[in-house]
Design a protein around this motif. Sequence first.
Motif, short mmCIF file in Angstrom:
data_model
loop_
_atom_site.label_atom_id
_atom_site.label_comp_id
_atom_site.label_asym_id
_atom_site.label_seq_id
_atom_site.Cartn_x
_atom_site.Cartn_y
_atom_site.Cartn_z
N GLU A 162 142.41 -106.70 -1.33
CA GLU A 162 141.39 -105.64 -1.35
C GLU A 162 141.73 -104.62 -2.42
O GLU A 162 142.89 -104.27 -2.62
N THR A 219 133.71 -105.33 1.10
CA THR A 219 134.88 -105.77 0.34
C THR A 219 134.72 -105.50 -1.16
O THR A 219 133.61 -105.56 -1.69
N ASN A 252 133.47 -108.69 6.19
CA ASN A 252 133.86 -107.50 5.44
C ASN A 252 132.85 -107.22 4.33
O ASN A 252 133.16 -107.38 3.14
N TYR A 289 135.37 -114.42 5.49
CA TYR A 289 135.99 -113.12 5.21
C TYR A 289 134.97 -112.16 4.62
O TYR A 289 134.88 -111.01 5.04
#
Length: 94
Positions: free
Chosen positions: A12, A52, A49, A45
């Motif tokens: 991240e 992100t 998220n 993912y």
Amino acid sequence: MEIVDNCLGEAEGNPQVVFPALGTGRLNYPEDKAAEAMIDAMLGYTARNPATSIKDITIMLFPEDSRVIAVSKRRTVLIKYCKTSMLFVHVHTS
């Protein structure tokens, strides 16, 4: 694939991430199953998220990784052939 989730979490703050084809070497995991699991984990993912910073995820392959390439084509992710002996499966996250 927990390792993909963990790596993406660690990445991240970066817009791009590159992975090797996980599990297909010494672990001897079937290439097609590894590709499915990696792509599912990557897309999962980014779905979990949505904020992100990661916008591009790439899986780096050797051209002889034909089962991974076949899964990638079936999953409609972009495959980039390069002038080197590598090729890249690009998973769009947005």
